[in-house]
Design an enzyme around this catalytic site. Structure first.
Site, PDB file in Angstrom:
ATOM      1  N   SER A 180       0.829  -1.211   0.000  1.00  0.00           N
ATOM      2  CA  SER A 180       0.000   0.000   0.000  1.00  0.00           C
ATOM      3  C   SER A 180       0.863   1.260   0.000  1.00  0.00           C
ATOM      4  O   SER A 180       0.641   2.184   0.773  1.00  0.00           O
ATOM      5  CB  SER A 180      -0.942   0.006   1.204  1.00  0.00           C
ATOM      6  OG  SER A 180      -1.613  -1.209   1.297  1.00  0.00           O
ATOM      7  N   ARG A 195       7.875   6.112  -3.815  1.00  0.00           N
ATOM      8  CA  ARG A 195       8.271   6.792  -2.574  1.00  0.00           C
ATOM      9  C   ARG A 195       7.621   6.089  -1.391  1.00  0.00           C
ATOM     10  O   ARG A 195       6.648   5.366  -1.543  1.00  0.00           O
ATOM     11  CB  ARG A 195       7.859   8.268  -2.593  1.00  0.00           C
ATOM     12  CG  ARG A 195       6.367   8.485  -2.677  1.00  0.00           C
ATOM     13  CD  ARG A 195       5.955   9.945  -2.516  1.00  0.00           C
ATOM     14  NE  ARG A 195       4.498  10.030  -2.573  1.00  0.00           N
ATOM     15  CZ  ARG A 195       3.796  10.078  -3.691  1.00  0.00           C
ATOM     16  NH1 ARG A 195       4.399  10.058  -4.847  1.00  0.00           N
ATOM     17  NH2 ARG A 195       2.478  10.119  -3.656  1.00  0.00           N
ATOM     18  N   ASP A 233      -3.686  -2.552  -3.169  1.00  0.00           N
ATOM     19  CA  ASP A 233      -4.795  -3.077  -2.345  1.00  0.00           C
ATOM     20  C   ASP A 233      -6.162  -3.013  -3.045  1.00  0.00           C
ATOM     21  O   ASP A 233      -6.989  -3.904  -2.850  1.00  0.00           O
ATOM     22  CB  ASP A 233      -4.834  -2.444  -0.946  1.00  0.00           C
ATOM     23  CG  ASP A 233      -4.812  -0.930  -0.965  1.00  0.00           C
ATOM     24  OD1 ASP A 233      -4.764  -0.351  -2.062  1.00  0.00           O
ATOM     25  OD2 ASP A 233      -4.848  -0.331   0.122  1.00  0.00           O
TER      26      ASP A 233
END
Ligand code: ADP
Ligand code: MG
Length: 521
Positions: A180, A195, A233
């Site tokens: 996630s 990131r 997800d």
């Protein structure tokens, strides 16, 4: 009259003057308090107007969502919607067999999970799940440290679970890996970490393949396991939805944040034509899953208030995630706090000192929901929660009513915009029955059954939010067409869905086990 009498008269006179003065002050105070109260109601009315979402405006949001989806598919950076290609071209359909694993790296915790599939849709549940916190120091160490820790835990879990099956340690297992964090996929089982978020800062991981890092750690730890699916997800949620119901065409998560994905015709993904042709996707499959990253959707039709503008400006990511900031659980309580703070500048009726109410994010969304859904005649729950949160004395009843009303306005707007977003997806894939602006005439457009898998704490735990969302869907689509759109809650799609995708992609030979079976228009 003696001196005493004169004195008594003087006292009586003074008392009378004082009484008149006190009454005067009281009248002055009540006039002032009425004036302040009117100003509070003025702020409330202004908020209500600014947050209005009549069905006409929702339809504009529907159209804007569909238009932005087109733009995001046409070129890289063509829209605020990133419309990421997931390379998932095979969704589970219930025929999968075998034992599969998933690893769900979400935030503060990671979860490992095992499912045993026997080829009959319903036979997999309940899966074996274990959750562990990620030690704080590993969140900022090296990728080797982090993944060695995860691989060791996974190995221990696998060995413990497999003792009972008499499983051979030489046998290779398949793993679905849910991440996630923002990842740019390079294939169904690989992707570059763009990131970190949520407090992670492992610098040697950024820009590298996160699935490969896990794969290397599995090898170092002597676990014979292959990462066959790297999963966002929402895609996990879609996979679980599709496993149960092949009419599932999209998935939406509305929890702390919000996002959506859906099944798109591969030839509509214009920006990736080179890529999809060379990867063989175009040749083998007509459909593929697109991760919209819809939290960053923006349109001038969204009803934005000064509170939204300030919240955005003061956030760590200004001008980003505009849709998410109006809709998701992370922000709803914070918007309410900002409104009440504004009201408290007009009146002290909320009992809260300004400094207390000035603490950003002090009002969490679950607490807001508890106040909103207080059914007691004197709104006791509102009073209790408010006092607990801000450590203030009792809140007058009319102030409690205002608090509930503010929660209602903010939640209703969020839920209705989320509904418009969902219909926007259906419109893009031609499943809105043509009932939305600019579509075909109603006569020749037969509405097909479409299932949207949905999960996330805001939708599942906040009843008023859910009801407003469903009501708006009916308003936008009309009662008849809305009957063909089914929102299905899929518990734990992010974990289970990854294991199912591992199973589907592992046993992937093109049809019939492909998204072709979704039968797009
Ligand atoms: P995440 O989105 O962090 O993966 P969830 O899907 O479980 O996790 O969603 C949790 C979020 O849902 C919380 O951050 C909160 O905003 C919201 N939420 C959870 N419970 C409630 C509740 N009872 N009422 C309103 N919102 C809730
Ligand atoms: Mg989640």
């Amino acid at each position: 009259m003696g001196r005493i009498g004169v004195g008594a008269m003087a006292v009586v006179g003074l008392v009378a003057v004082a009484a008149v003065a006190v009454a005067g002050v009281a009248v002055g105070r009540s006039v002032r308090s009425r004036r302040r109260w009117r100003r509070v109601l003025g702020v409330l009315r202004e908020l209500e107007d600014a947050c209005e979402t009549p069905v006409g405006r929702l339809r504009q949001v529907v159209d804007a969502m569909a238009v932005e989806m087109h733009a995001g598919l046409a070129s890289e950076g063509g829209s605020k919607l990133k419309m990421l290609l997931t390379f998932v071209d095979t969704l589970p359909n219930g025929n999968e067999k075998g034992i599969y694993y998933a690893l769900d790296l979400g935030g503060t915790n990671f979860r490992v999970l095992q499912v045993q599939l026997e080829g009959r849709r319903s036979s997999i549940f309940p899966p074996e799940v274990e959750q562990q916190p990620i030690p704080q120091h590993l969140m900022t160490s090296t990728r080797e440290d982090l993944f060695d820790f995860i691989a060791a835990s996974l190995k221990e879990f696998v060995e413990r679970k497999e003792v009972s099956f008499g499983y051979s340690p030489e046998k290779r297992r398949e793993l679905g890996f849910t991440v996630s964090f923002p990842v740019k996929q390079t294939s169904v089982s690989s992707g570059i970490l763009i990131r970190w978020t949520k407090g992670f800062a492992i610098h040697d991981m950024v820009g590298k393949d996160i699935a490969e890092s896990l794969q290397l750690a599995l090898a170092r730890n002597g676990l014979n396991m292959r990462v066959v699916a790297l999963v966002n997800d929402t895609v996990g949620t879609l996979a679980l939805g599709h496993y149960h119901d092949p009419d599932t065409v999209a998935a939406v998560i509305i929890g702390t944040g919000t996002n959506a994905c859906y099944v798109e015709r591969t030839d509509a993904i214009i920006k990736c034509q080179g890529l999809v042709t060379t990867s063989g996707l175009m040749v083998r499959f007509k459909f593929t899953v697109v991760n919209m990253e819809w939290g960053s959707f923006w349109s001038s039709h969204l009803p934005r208030t000064s509170y939204d503008i300030d919240l955005d400006a003061e956030s760590p990511n200004p001008n980003e995630q505009g849709f998410e900031k109006m809709i998701s659980g992370m922000y709803l309580g914070e918007i309410v706090r900002r409104v009440i703070l504004r009201m408290s500048q007009e009146s002290d009726i909320f009992g809260a000192s300004l400094s207390n109410l000035s603490i950003p994010f002090i009002l969490r969304t679950p607490l807001m929901a508890a106040m909103h859904e207080d059914n007691s005649p004197d709104l006791r729950e509102v009073d209790e929660k408010w006092r607990e949160m801000l450590e203030v004395p009792e809140v007058p009843k009319k102030a409690r009513k205002v608090i509930v009303k503010v929660c209602d306005i903010v939640t209703r707007r969020a839920a209705r915009l989320a509904a418009a977003g969902i219909v926007g997806i259906l419109k893009k894939i031609g499943r809105d029955g043509g009932s939305i602006t600019g579509g075909r005439s109603r006569g020749d457009a037969r509405m097909r059954r479409s299932v949207v898998a949905i999960e996330g704490g805001l939708y599942t735990s906040y009843t008023m939010f859910r009801e407003y969302l469903l009501e708006a869907l009916r308003e936008i689509l009309g009662e008849d067409d809305a009957r063909h759109v089914i929102l299905k809650v899929t518990e734990d799609g992010s974990g289970l869905g990854a294991a199912l995708l591992a199973a589907a992609s592992h046993s992937s030979t093109p049809p019939p086990n492909t998204v072709d079976s979704v039968q797009m228009p």
